[in-house]
Scaffold this motif. Structure first.
Motif, mmCIF file in Angstrom:
data_model
loop_
_atom_site.group_PDB
_atom_site.id
_atom_site.type_symbol
_atom_site.label_atom_id
_atom_site.label_comp_id
_atom_site.label_asym_id
_atom_site.label_seq_id
_atom_site.Cartn_x
_atom_site.Cartn_y
_atom_site.Cartn_z
ATOM 1 N N ARG A 181 15.019 41.231 32.515
ATOM 2 C CA ARG A 181 14.860 42.534 31.870
ATOM 3 C C ARG A 181 14.308 42.431 30.447
ATOM 4 N NH1 ARG A 181 17.060 46.660 34.768
ATOM 5 N NH2 ARG A 181 18.651 46.159 36.320
ATOM 6 N N VAL A 182 14.638 41.340 29.761
ATOM 7 C CA VAL A 182 14.162 41.209 28.387
ATOM 8 C C VAL A 182 12.689 40.808 28.385
ATOM 9 C CG1 VAL A 182 16.429 40.637 27.464
ATOM 10 C CG2 VAL A 182 14.911 38.806 28.231
ATOM 11 N N ARG A 183 12.011 41.108 27.290
ATOM 12 C CA ARG A 183 10.608 40.775 27.111
ATOM 13 C C ARG A 183 10.470 39.808 25.939
ATOM 14 N NH1 ARG A 183 11.026 42.312 31.347
ATOM 15 N NH2 ARG A 183 10.139 44.117 32.394
ATOM 16 N N PRO A 184 9.314 39.191 25.774
ATOM 17 C CA PRO A 184 9.161 38.198 24.698
ATOM 18 C C PRO A 184 9.456 38.728 23.300
ATOM 19 C CG PRO A 184 7.350 38.027 26.276
ATOM 20 C CD PRO A 184 8.113 39.257 26.642
ATOM 21 N N THR A 185 9.182 40.019 23.058
ATOM 22 C CA THR A 185 9.455 40.605 21.736
ATOM 23 C C THR A 185 10.281 41.864 21.911
ATOM 24 O OG1 THR A 185 7.480 42.024 21.710
ATOM 25 C CG2 THR A 185 7.232 39.748 20.899
ATOM 26 N N TRP A 186 10.925 42.278 20.804
ATOM 27 C CA TRP A 186 11.726 43.506 20.858
ATOM 28 C C TRP A 186 10.849 44.731 21.069
ATOM 29 C CZ3 TRP A 186 16.140 42.400 22.297
ATOM 30 C CH2 TRP A 186 16.949 41.434 21.718
ATOM 31 N N ASP A 187 9.630 44.724 20.530
ATOM 32 C CA ASP A 187 8.740 45.876 20.691
ATOM 33 C C ASP A 187 8.411 46.123 22.159
ATOM 34 O OD1 ASP A 187 8.654 46.399 17.990
ATOM 35 O OD2 ASP A 187 6.859 45.172 17.637
ATOM 36 N N SER A 247 12.588 47.493 26.447
ATOM 37 C CA SER A 247 12.965 48.906 26.503
ATOM 38 C C SER A 247 14.217 49.169 25.670
ATOM 39 C CB SER A 247 13.209 49.338 27.953
ATOM 40 O OG SER A 247 14.266 48.582 28.526
ATOM 41 N N LEU A 248 14.427 50.420 25.302
ATOM 42 C CA LEU A 248 15.547 50.799 24.446
ATOM 43 C C LEU A 248 16.888 50.432 25.075
ATOM 44 C CD1 LEU A 248 16.935 52.250 22.082
ATOM 45 C CD2 LEU A 248 16.537 54.423 23.282
ATOM 46 N N ASP A 249 17.054 50.708 26.358
ATOM 47 C CA ASP A 249 18.357 50.439 26.984
ATOM 48 C C ASP A 249 18.676 48.948 27.027
ATOM 49 O OD1 ASP A 249 16.366 50.003 28.839
ATOM 50 O OD2 ASP A 249 17.433 50.895 30.535
ATOM 51 N N VAL A 250 17.655 48.116 27.262
ATOM 52 C CA VAL A 250 17.879 46.676 27.279
ATOM 53 C C VAL A 250 18.143 46.161 25.861
ATOM 54 C CG1 VAL A 250 16.877 44.430 27.842
ATOM 55 C CG2 VAL A 250 16.528 46.365 29.376
ATOM 56 N N ALA A 251 17.467 46.749 24.877
ATOM 57 C CA ALA A 251 17.723 46.378 23.477
ATOM 58 C C ALA A 251 19.168 46.718 23.096
ATOM 59 C CB ALA A 251 16.746 47.100 22.550
ATOM 60 N N LEU A 252 19.657 47.861 23.556
ATOM 61 C CA LEU A 252 21.050 48.227 23.293
ATOM 62 C C LEU A 252 22.015 47.276 23.994
ATOM 63 C CD1 LEU A 252 20.948 52.139 23.406
ATOM 64 C CD2 LEU A 252 21.912 50.742 21.569
ATOM 65 N N LEU A 253 21.666 46.836 25.187
ATOM 66 C CA LEU A 253 22.489 45.844 25.882
ATOM 67 C C LEU A 253 22.542 44.545 25.082
ATOM 68 C CD1 LEU A 253 24.068 44.703 28.273
ATOM 69 C CD2 LEU A 253 21.893 44.336 29.471
ATOM 70 N N CYS A 254 21.401 44.145 24.526
ATOM 71 C CA CYS A 254 21.358 42.929 23.710
ATOM 72 C C CYS A 254 22.159 43.103 22.423
ATOM 73 C CB CYS A 254 19.915 42.560 23.395
ATOM 74 S SG CYS A 254 18.960 42.009 24.841
ATOM 75 N N LEU A 255 22.153 44.317 21.854
ATOM 76 C CA LEU A 255 22.959 44.578 20.658
ATOM 77 C C LEU A 255 24.439 44.457 20.994
ATOM 78 C CD1 LEU A 255 22.919 45.390 17.676
ATOM 79 C CD2 LEU A 255 22.970 47.793 18.401
ATOM 80 N N SER A 256 24.827 44.876 22.179
ATOM 81 C CA SER A 256 26.218 44.734 22.616
ATOM 82 C C SER A 256 26.578 43.259 22.801
ATOM 83 C CB SER A 256 26.441 45.498 23.931
ATOM 84 O OG SER A 256 26.161 46.866 23.782
ATOM 85 N N ILE A 257 25.613 42.470 23.271
ATOM 86 C CA ILE A 257 25.831 41.025 23.400
ATOM 87 C C ILE A 257 26.022 40.398 22.026
ATOM 88 C CG2 ILE A 257 24.704 38.848 24.047
ATOM 89 C CD1 ILE A 257 23.400 40.413 26.382
ATOM 90 N N LEU A 258 25.190 40.801 21.068
ATOM 91 C CA LEU A 258 25.340 40.314 19.693
ATOM 92 C C LEU A 258 26.716 40.667 19.143
ATOM 93 C CD1 LEU A 258 24.309 39.187 16.981
ATOM 94 C CD2 LEU A 258 23.285 41.426 16.534
ATOM 95 N N LEU A 259 27.154 41.891 19.395
ATOM 96 C CA LEU A 259 28.455 42.348 18.922
ATOM 97 C C LEU A 259 29.582 41.498 19.499
ATOM 98 C CD1 LEU A 259 30.319 44.500 17.545
ATOM 99 C CD2 LEU A 259 30.181 45.794 19.700
ATOM 100 N N LEU A 260 29.565 41.288 20.816
ATOM 101 C CA LEU A 260 30.668 40.584 21.476
ATOM 102 C C LEU A 260 30.694 39.094 21.121
ATOM 103 C CD1 LEU A 260 33.053 40.896 23.409
ATOM 104 C CD2 LEU A 260 31.489 40.497 25.314
ATOM 105 N N THR A 261 29.539 38.511 20.812
ATOM 106 C CA THR A 261 29.484 37.081 20.520
ATOM 107 C C THR A 261 29.583 36.776 19.027
ATOM 108 O OG1 THR A 261 27.051 37.186 20.581
ATOM 109 C CG2 THR A 261 28.172 36.486 22.580
ATOM 110 N N THR A 262 29.749 37.813 18.195
ATOM 111 C CA THR A 262 29.903 37.603 16.755
ATOM 112 C C THR A 262 31.372 37.351 16.419
ATOM 113 O OG1 THR A 262 27.999 38.995 16.221
ATOM 114 C CG2 THR A 262 29.619 38.646 14.473
ATOM 115 N N CYS A 263 31.621 36.286 15.659
ATOM 116 C CA CYS A 263 32.994 35.957 15.263
ATOM 117 C C CYS A 263 33.413 36.784 14.054
ATOM 118 C CB CYS A 263 33.109 34.479 14.916
ATOM 119 S SG CYS A 263 32.980 33.381 16.325
#
Length: 485
Positions: free
Chosen positions: A112-118, A121-137
């Motif tokens: 689902r992800v693409r080589p760049t954020w641009d 898609s918005l929904d996949v970018a939000l999913l990645c932001l949730s991944i960043l959130l959960l994996t941040t200490c």
């Protein structure tokens, strides 16, 4: 580089390392060099519109939501701003290293992800932001009074971005996966009642996808309606596990999905039942989630029988005993599948132990009015001591310094089990039952919660709850390491 939450890699070195021409490991949120010297670590980010303050800003330095009209492109730019210097490749790596081993919710993320954020898609970018959130200490530095921590700021931004996407009319399976990860974050860090509210919203979002499929006039902005059968199964597995866990932790409340048990059983049975066959890949996402779902079903059944009993005490007792037998069978199966040194990292085994702990605790408190009840009471008392010893011995090696916890594989759902064991032990101590052994056990369980609290903040909440039920004399004995009190 530490394995505890450093799965994210930035594109460039941090500002300090760049200026001093030092080798930077580019770990997010803080590089190894800055962490070692105890200094602030910053990365350069592109200038993009932002709906909220960056982690280095105070929440009051600007309005959290933009005052001008918001378009989907504005929201996407704001999400990208929060993601940088996190790359799409880093998002996939972070998921596979620090989430997928214990909660494999997004099996198709790579595609689902693409080589760049641009290009993403918005929904996949939000999913990645949730991944960043959960994996941040969590930060090791204490937050200022009245101000939110950096982790809380990232959480609020992620959740508000998801709410804005919903308000703009977006709904998709990646957004549902994002909701699940945010709910998992709230559970793992003890954000209540947010977790209880979020699981209901997640259930509503996945229902909306079934009622209003892609192309429906009521859902004009569903970005990615295509979903594989495996993804659909994993999404429902994630919702079931979290819903049942949240209901158990919240007390007498019923799980939201309990009324759908028959429907969900028919939906999931064709996919989950074959995972018990010898020729099946036990490491596949569906197989690993199957064990979690089965264990959560035992937990929900015992929780339901204890908190919503019928008027027939004998029937209730028989229901609990039957579920206990099933839980022990599943526990035996999991024990055979998992190496002894990996028992701590099995979410399914943890939920099985939680179910048995609740059943035996309740059994010790059942009033004896018949021979059958008296026998169950005696068996529950013996079994309770046995399972408390098992839980303590499992975590003890990590409190003695002989082994360290790999948080990339550690399921935070296990923390409630340790807290519950500590709570029961505290209660037994207050009743002067087997004082010396109970005190040593409680000391080990509390120490483990303190270690895990550095990664999952729910343990801080558990320790505070334990302190409320612990007498000053008992606390003093725990802190001083005395053999009795």
């Amino acid at each position: 580089m530490s394995i505890e939450g450093r799965a994210m890699i930035a594109k460039k070195a941090c500002t300090r390392c760049s200026k001093s021409k030092k080798r930077c490991d580019r770990a997010i949120p803080d590089c190894g060099l800055c962490t070692r010297f105890g200094r602030r670590c910053e990365y350069e980010v592109s200038k993009a519109p932002c709906l909220g303050p960056t982690p280095s800003q105070s929440p009051g330095s600007e309005t959290f939501l933009a005052s001008e009209p918001i378009a989907p492109s504005h929201l996407k730019n704001a999400v990208i701003h929060k993601l940088e210097p996190f790359t799409p490749e880093s998002a996939v790596s972070a998921y596979h290293q620090a989430i997928e081993p214990w909660f494999p919710i997004a099996s198709k993320l790579q595609g689902r992800v693409r080589p760049t954020w641009d290009e993403t898609s918005l929904d996949v970018a939000l999913l990645c932001l949730s991944i960043l959130l959960l994996t941040t200490c969590p930060s090791s530095t204490a937050k200022s009074d009245g101000n939110t921590s950096e982790l809380e700021t990232l959480y609020l931004h992620t959740k508000s971005s998801l709410a804005l996407a919903e308000g703009l009319g977006f709904n998709s399976f990646p957004l549902v996966q994002s909701r699940i990860l945010i709910t998992l974050f709230e559970v793992s860090h003890g954000f209540y009642p947010a977790a209880f509210i979020s699981i209901g919203a997640t259930l509503g979002a996945v229902d909306a996808l079934e009622v209003h499929p892609t192309g429906d006039a009521l859902q004009p902005h569903c970005l990615d309606g295509a979903v594989s059968d495996e993804e659909s199964i994993l999404i429902w597995c994630g919702i079931l596990v979290l819903d049942r866990y949240i209901a158990t932790e919240s007390g007498p409340r019923s799980s939201l999905t309990r009324s759908r048990t028959a429907w969900l059983h028919n939906l999931l049975k064709p996919a989950l039942c074959p995972t018990h066959e010898p020729n099946q890949d036990k490491n596949s996402p569906v197989s690993r989630f199957a064990r979690l779902v089965e264990a959560s079903a035992m937990l929900d059944k015992i929780h339901s029988t204890i908190n919503s009993p019928t008027s027939e005490q004998t029937f209730n007792m028989e229901e609990v005993m039957l579920t206990v037998k099933t839980s022990i069978s599943l526990q035996t199966l999991l024990t055979e599948e998992i190496l002894a040194e990996d028992h701590l990292y099995s979410g399914g085994l943890g939920l099985c132990h939680t179910a048995l702990l609740l059943a035996f605790e309740n059994g010790t408190k059942v009033s004896c009015s018949a021979n059958a009840t008296e026998n169950w009471n005696s068996l529950a008392t013996t079994s309770l001591i046995c399972i408390l010893s098992t839980i303590t011995s499992t975590v003890e090696v990590f409190t003695m310094g002989t082994r360290s916890i790999d948080f990339n594989y550690f399921p935070p759902l296990v923390t409630f089990l340790v807290y519950k064991a500590a709570m029961i032990t505290t209660e037994r101590l207050s009743m002067k039952l087997d004082t010396n052994d109970e005190l040593a056990r409680l000391r080990t369980l509390r120490k483990f919660l303190g270690i895990v609290a550095k990664r999952w903040l729910s343990c801080e909440r558990y320790l505070k709850l334990l302190d409320e039920d612990t007498t000053p004399r008992m606390l003093k004995a725990i802190e001083q390491g005395q053999g009795s009190f």
